[in-house]
Structures are given as C-alpha cells and as structure tokens.
Design a protein around this motif. Structure first.
Motif, PDB file in Angstrom:
ATOM      1  N   LEU A 172       0.832  -1.075  -0.076  1.00 34.66           N
ATOM      2  CA  LEU A 172      -0.057   0.091   0.140  1.00 34.66           C
ATOM      3  C   LEU A 172       0.889   1.124  -0.049  1.00 34.66           C
ATOM      4  O   LEU A 172       0.731   2.174  -0.633  1.00 34.66           O
ATOM      5  N   LEU A 173       1.874   1.243   0.768  1.00 33.19           N
ATOM      6  CA  LEU A 173       2.897   2.353   1.090  1.00 33.19           C
ATOM      7  C   LEU A 173       3.395   2.592  -0.363  1.00 33.19           C
ATOM      8  O   LEU A 173       3.416   3.767  -0.880  1.00 33.19           O
ATOM      9  N   ALA A 221       4.439   7.121   8.405  1.00 29.04           N
ATOM     10  CA  ALA A 221       4.022   7.543   9.577  1.00 29.04           C
ATOM     11  C   ALA A 221       2.518   7.277   9.652  1.00 29.04           C
ATOM     12  O   ALA A 221       1.987   6.874  10.868  1.00 29.04           O
ATOM     13  N   ILE A 222       1.786   7.684   8.655  1.00 33.54           N
ATOM     14  CA  ILE A 222       0.281   7.683   8.576  1.00 33.54           C
ATOM     15  C   ILE A 222       0.034   6.255   8.709  1.00 33.54           C
ATOM     16  O   ILE A 222      -1.081   5.760   9.719  1.00 33.54           O
ATOM     17  N   ILE A 223       0.574   5.335   8.032  1.00 34.17           N
ATOM     18  CA  ILE A 223       0.198   3.892   7.874  1.00 34.17           C
ATOM     19  C   ILE A 223       0.440   3.326   9.379  1.00 34.17           C
ATOM     20  O   ILE A 223      -0.499   2.502   9.818  1.00 34.17           O
ATOM     21  N   THR A 224       1.393   3.459   9.837  1.00 36.73           N
ATOM     22  CA  THR A 224       1.941   2.824  11.131  1.00 36.73           C
ATOM     23  C   THR A 224       1.049   3.434  12.148  1.00 36.73           C
ATOM     24  O   THR A 224       0.594   2.919  13.395  1.00 36.73           O
ATOM     25  N   SER A 225       0.710   4.844  12.299  1.00 32.15           N
ATOM     26  CA  SER A 225      -0.069   5.549  13.302  1.00 32.15           C
ATOM     27  C   SER A 225      -1.627   4.816  13.356  1.00 32.15           C
ATOM     28  O   SER A 225      -2.130   4.773  14.331  1.00 32.15           O
ATOM     29  N   ASP A 234       1.150  -2.689   9.676  1.00 37.18           N
ATOM     30  CA  ASP A 234       2.239  -3.004   9.311  1.00 37.18           C
ATOM     31  C   ASP A 234       2.434  -2.084   7.921  1.00 37.18           C
ATOM     32  O   ASP A 234       1.497  -1.958   7.020  1.00 37.18           O
ATOM     33  N   GLU A 235       3.521  -1.576   8.117  1.00 39.35           N
ATOM     34  CA  GLU A 235       3.928  -0.701   6.663  1.00 39.35           C
ATOM     35  C   GLU A 235       4.040  -1.539   5.333  1.00 39.35           C
ATOM     36  O   GLU A 235       4.061  -1.076   4.433  1.00 39.35           O
ATOM     37  N   ARG A 236       4.083  -2.828   5.639  1.00 42.26           N
ATOM     38  CA  ARG A 236       4.208  -3.711   4.469  1.00 42.26           C
ATOM     39  C   ARG A 236       2.757  -4.159   3.849  1.00 42.26           C
ATOM     40  O   ARG A 236       2.737  -5.104   3.196  1.00 42.26           O
ATOM     41  N   ILE A 237       1.535  -3.828   4.596  1.00 48.40           N
ATOM     42  CA  ILE A 237       0.287  -4.222   4.161  1.00 48.40           C
ATOM     43  C   ILE A 237      -0.154  -3.845   2.765  1.00 48.40           C
ATOM     44  O   ILE A 237       0.383  -2.750   2.218  1.00 48.40           O
TER      45      ILE A 237
END
Length: 291
Positions: A238-239, A257-261, A265-268
C-alpha cells in the motif's frame, strides 16, 4: 400477451427473417431460456408499481417479461438495426418505450423524472463484458434515483462485485459497488442459455442501492483515488502504491508514519483492507494534507 420469443427456434427465426447479424463490438448474446428470464424479473423484484429501465434489450426477450410484470419499461438499445425488430416483438405491449441511444449518453435523470415522477426506478440489463463497469459506475456515481440494478454479467465480474478483502477477485470495483450498494449474486447462467454462446459462464447479480453510503469519509474523491492507487499495482505494498501513484505530495516517511499510526504494518497491501479501513486511511491522509 404476445407469444414469448425466448426459445432457440423463435430467436433463430427472428434473426433470420430480419437478416440480423451479431455485432462483435456490441457484445451481443441473446437469452434463449424462458425460466431464466422469469428468474431475472423475480430477482429484480419487479411489480406493477415499477418503472424499469432496461439497458440493451436486444430482440426483446427479457423486455417482454419485464413488460408483463412492471407498470412501464423504458428499453435503451444502441444498435439501430434492432429497433425495427423490437417494434415487432413488442407489439401488443402498450407499456414499453424503445429508445435508440447509447446508455452512457442517455439522460437517465430525465427518464426518471418523466416516467416515474422522480421516484427511484429499477434497472435491469444483460450487459456485454466490455462495458459492464462503465455502465454500473455511471449509474452509481451520478447519484441517480435508482432503487436497484439487476444485471447479467460475466460470472467473474459478478464475483468481483461482491468480493471481500484478501479474496483474489477483490479490487477497486468491489469497493465501489459496496460503497453504494448491497450486492447479492442471484444465479449462475451457463453459456448454453445464450445465442450465440459466450465462452464463459455468466451470473445475475442484484445491487440494492443503499439510502446512505456504506462508509462516510471527509473527502469522497480522495477515498476513490486511494482505492484506485491501492489496486493499481497488486503486487506492491500500500505504501509503495500510494507513494508511486498517489500524487499526494507526501514523502515516503510521511506516508509510512500515517500507515503505522493507524496500527497497520507498513508492508500491508491494499487488498488486505476492508472498505472501512480505506475510509479511515482517507481521513488520516486528508487531515495530513489539510493540517
């Protein structure tokens, strides 16, 4: 009541008598099974109160059944060579209006205002594969007064419309349809029920238009933009999809930062997110862009 034309012999006779040739560019496949036509009318829940918009009536097999069950039918056919045939096969049905138009250029709102006093109509169609998505999206996105859309489409497209996260068929179309509707796959229809036979199975799906959206977001355009990006390159995270295709003017670090907030998972990947999560993501990105 006029004699039904939905048999192989009758369909063949009409085609031959009128020297009609199937046009590949219109994706024409006529239904030749009366039971299926009755089922479509039942799935669409057509009653004598209803005004029905039929897209692509062909030679009128389904139009006959709709006319028997509805108050009024407006049949929009793009192929001008079918208009004289429709006038023949629909003689005796006083409640049918035939328009020789391209549905994507038709003033549907004017039809609804004129024929149904602005009240929601029901849409029924046997749609060719190449134009299914543009027609469905046009009907939904333009916020027309539509109660439901019952369509015969390629089986794979029907599956896509009602797929959920992590399913192979899940994509931008799934989210778009589910944003506006409750989708119900009514039945699978085999190629032998059509003339000429298509190469793949078809399905009838009913989209019941919801009075409210499935999710509320701060920016609907941004929501659909993010959905398109997320599914634009399926193998990417997604990132990366948002960073490469999003044109959001956000750095990779800001997007991470938005995704992890959100606790993800940043690899989603996009295909793991249900519609509600896309709404949450939209609002988070909207807030970042407008803070």
């Amino acid at each position: 009541m006029t004699e039904r034309i939905s048999t192989p012999s009758k369909t063949k006779q009409i085609i031959e008598e009128n020297h009609f040739t199937f046009k590949k560019n219109f994706g024409q496949n006529f239904l030749i099974d009366s039971n299926i036509l009755d089922n479509i009318s039942q799935c669409a829940d057509i009653t004598k109160e209803d005004c029905v918009l039929e897209i692509g009536p062909g030679i009128g097999s389904l139009t006959q059944v709709l006319a028997e069950n509805a108050r009024e039918v407006v049949a929009v056919e793009i192929d001008k060579t079918l208009i004289p045939i429709l006038k023949q096969t629909l003689t005796g049905y006083e409640n049918v209006a035939i328009l020789n138009q391209d549905i994507l250029k038709t003033d549907i709102d004017a039809i609804i205002a004129e024929k149904n006093n602005g009240r929601p109509i029901k849409v029924v169609a046997n749609l060719p594969y190449y134009i299914t998505t543009p027609i469905i999206m046009d009907l939904l996105e333009k916020e027309r007064h539509i109660d439901s859309i019952t369509v015969m489409v390629q089986k794979e497209v029907a599956e896509r419309m009602q797929a959920g996260p992590k399913e192979k068929e899940y994509g931008a179309l799934s989210i778009a349809v589910q944003y506006y509707c409750d989708a119900n796959l009514d039945m699978i229809v085999q190629p032998s029920c059509f003339m000429p036979r298509p190469k793949v199975a078809s399905a009838v799906i009913t989209l019941k238009v919801l009075p409210e959206r499935k999710v509320i977001t701060k920016d609907e355009d941004l929501f659909f933009h993010l959905v398109k990006c997320a599914f634009g390159q399926r193998r990417k995270t997604l990132l990366n999809s948002l960073y490469n295709q999003g044109d959001l003017n956000l750095s990779k670090e800001e997007l991470t930062a938005i995704i992890t907030s959100l606790g993800w998972d940043e690899r989603i990947r996009g295909e793991a997110l249900p519609i509600q999560d896309f709404a949450i993501l939209t609002d988070a990105i909207f807030d970042k862009l407008h803070h």
